[in-house]
Design a protein around this motif. Structure first.
Motif, PDB file in Angstrom:
ATOM      1  N   UNK A 137     -32.495 -41.436  56.337  1.00  0.00           N
ATOM      2  CA  UNK A 137     -31.509 -40.459  55.853  1.00  0.00           C
ATOM      3  C   UNK A 137     -30.527 -41.103  54.888  1.00  0.00           C
ATOM      4  N   UNK A 138     -30.025 -42.287  55.220  1.00  0.00           N
ATOM      5  CA  UNK A 138     -29.037 -42.935  54.356  1.00  0.00           C
ATOM      6  C   UNK A 138     -29.660 -43.461  53.063  1.00  0.00           C
ATOM      7  N   UNK A 139     -30.957 -43.743  53.075  1.00  0.00           N
ATOM      8  CA  UNK A 139     -31.615 -44.094  51.809  1.00  0.00           C
ATOM      9  C   UNK A 139     -31.638 -42.897  50.870  1.00  0.00           C
ATOM     10  N   UNK A 140     -31.624 -41.702  51.435  1.00  0.00           N
ATOM     11  CA  UNK A 140     -31.636 -40.484  50.613  1.00  0.00           C
ATOM     12  C   UNK A 140     -30.225 -40.051  50.229  1.00  0.00           C
ATOM     13  N   UNK A 141     -29.275 -40.124  51.177  1.00  0.00           N
ATOM     14  CA  UNK A 141     -27.939 -39.588  50.925  1.00  0.00           C
ATOM     15  C   UNK A 141     -26.945 -40.606  50.400  1.00  0.00           C
ATOM     16  N   UNK A 142     -27.192 -41.888  50.664  1.00  0.00           N
ATOM     17  CA  UNK A 142     -26.190 -42.899  50.362  1.00  0.00           C
ATOM     18  C   UNK A 142     -25.211 -43.045  51.506  1.00  0.00           C
ATOM     19  N   UNK A 143     -24.352 -44.073  51.441  1.00  0.00           N
ATOM     20  CA  UNK A 143     -23.447 -44.388  52.545  1.00  0.00           C
ATOM     21  C   UNK A 143     -22.135 -43.618  52.520  1.00  0.00           C
TER      22      UNK A 143
END
Length: 469
Positions: free
Chosen positions: A136-142
């Motif tokens: 998910x964070x690879x898609x949305x960013x941190x």
């Protein structure tokens, strides 16, 4: 006087004291003790744990105390940076895989096995939830806070017949640009020398729905939409679209909002009539030994939530920990009900309603809510009551209270299906139990149709051959 020799003690060596002469002491053989390497993990595979927990708890706690802020309540001030890049992304941009070396590392395997030598599926579920966060964070960013909203399905596709290295992999497969995204993952035998994974080597297929929130206000925020490039990606995207629509339809027709339909009302009436006959002293019919009332199947636990099981935002509990706890309680409930070792079939659509704060007390209640074949079928429904296997659906309801027990709120509902080689049935007898029974019956029908359409699932006989629970 004899001189005393000085012995050099290595870290792995222990010198044994004795009441003897110094020379005799030197001749005494040394005993060495060895310990296994430390495993810095909370039950999740080490690589996934390090990605999830990046700050020691004491540092996060001291920072929160210095800021004098309540980490469990939104600040109300938006924290999202202006002008976030919401450019559409490809499915492969979020792809991530992890290989768990169970066959190569016996000490790691030790933390994945149960007392009978089977792989603990609850631990695998923890890994899957941790992996879904990474994806998910690879898609949305941190910049956003991404949490698990629901688990649409976890299905055993093929039995795992031997202990082997496992590869967990997945990517985002559905995102329209709103706040939610669906992540599809699989667990398979790790291929050798970069060979493609064979279909028969895929143990688990699953889908998680994640929601992105503003870190400060805890309100939903948009995420990058997906672009579809291949026919296979189109199939996965349409499957996510279908799952999303099913969730919306279930909300619209939920029994908490609407009365049972005509067929379900007839079913309730038939169960009520059966109960009357069981208790009528002038009727010879009595409740058979293999039929058990729903209220006799209930198991409960209460656990205080510790920071070792926190998510990457420090003050809430990691969703994978909740999956593990609910699975193991459901497994125990099913075992106590059937007096037999159950085999896991699927995690049916389940929801995470509210976060679970660190330091709170989590209450879990497991209940056998449905058996298939049922004791009484709906009018016109065909079921083979003589088959040797029974599918058992266990519902686990979770709620959380603060330590002072001043506030309580529901945090989720989890639905597990097992199979046992036994003829056993559950029977509701209160209105609340009827609603739980009908809700489970709807879910069983919906999951059965979905699995038949997708060609997924495992026969009871094949499931028994697996080295998983």
């Amino acid at each position: 006087m004899a001189s005393t020799a000085r012995a050099t003690i290595r870290p792995s060596t222990v010198l044994i004291r004795c009441n003897c002469t110094p020379n005799a002491r030197l001749r005494r053989p040394r005993r060495e003790f060895h310990s296994s390497p430390s495993q810095r993990t909370d039950g999740v595979f080490r690589e996934l744990t390090s990605m999830r927990v990046r700050t020691p708890w004491i540092e996060a706690l001291r920072k929160q105390q210095a800021e004098s802020a309540d980490p469990h309540k939104p600040s109300g001030m938006p924290k999202m940076p202006p002008g976030r890049d919401l450019t559409p992304k490809r499915m492969r941009d979020s792809y991530h895989s992890v290989t768990i070396p169970l066959a190569r590392d016996p000490w790691l395997l030790d933390s994945y096995l149960n007392s009978s030598g089977h792989i603990r599926l609850g631990t695998i579920f923890m890994d899957l939830d941790a992996l879904s966060g990474v994806i998910a964070y690879k898609h949305t960013g941190d910049a956003v806070t991404t949490v698990t909203a629901s688990c649409d399905r976890i299905i055993i596709n093929h039995p795992l017949k031997e202990i082997c290295d496992l590869q967990l992999s997945g990517n985002v497969t559905y995102a329209t640009g709103r706040s939610s995204l669906e992540i599809t993952m699989q667990v398979a035998k790790a291929p050798k020398h970069d060979e493609p994974i064979k279909n028969e080597d895929i143990l688990i297929n699953c889908a998680f729905t994640m929601v992105s929130l503003d870190p400060a206000t805890r309100k939903p925020v948009p995420v990058n939409p997906l672009t579809v490039e291949t026919p296979e990606e189109r199939r996965l995207y349409e499957l996510g679209e279908r799952n999303s629509q099913v969730r919306k339809d279930l909300v619209k027709t939920a029994l908490i909002k609407h009365t049972p339909n005509d067929e379900e009302s007839d079913l309730i009436h038939a169960y009520w009539q059966k109960q009357l006959r069981y208790h009528d002293p002038h009727d010879e019919l009595r409740r058979p030994d293999h039929v058990h009332y729903m209220d006799t199947t209930v198991l409960k636990t209460a656990t205080i939530m510790q920071p070792q099981n926190r998510n990457r935002h420090h003050f809430m509990i990691f969703g994978g920990f909740l999956l593990k706890q609910t699975f193991e309680l459901a497994f125990t409930c099913c075992s106590a009900f059937a007096h037999a070792r159950p085999t896991f079939v699927s995690l049916d659509p389940s929801t995470f309603q509210n976060p679970v704060p660190v330091g709170s007390i989590l209450y879990l209640t497991a209940t056998v809510v449905y058996t298939d074949p049922p004791l009484i079928g709906a009018p016109g429904e065909n079921s083979d009551a003589e088959i040797p296997y029974t599918r058992i659906q266990v519902r686990v309801d979770s709620k959380v209270r603060d330590v002072e027990h001043g506030h309580s709120k529901p945090t989720g509902q989890f639905n597990y299906t097992f199979v046992v080689e036994k003829n056993i049935r559950v029977m509701p007898r209160t209105y609340q139990e009827y609603m739980m029974y009908l809700d489970a019956r709807r879910r069983a029908e919906q999951v059965g149709e979905s699995m038949k359409k997708d060609g997924a699932g495992l026969s009871p006989k094949a499931a028994e051959e697996s080295v998983t629970e």
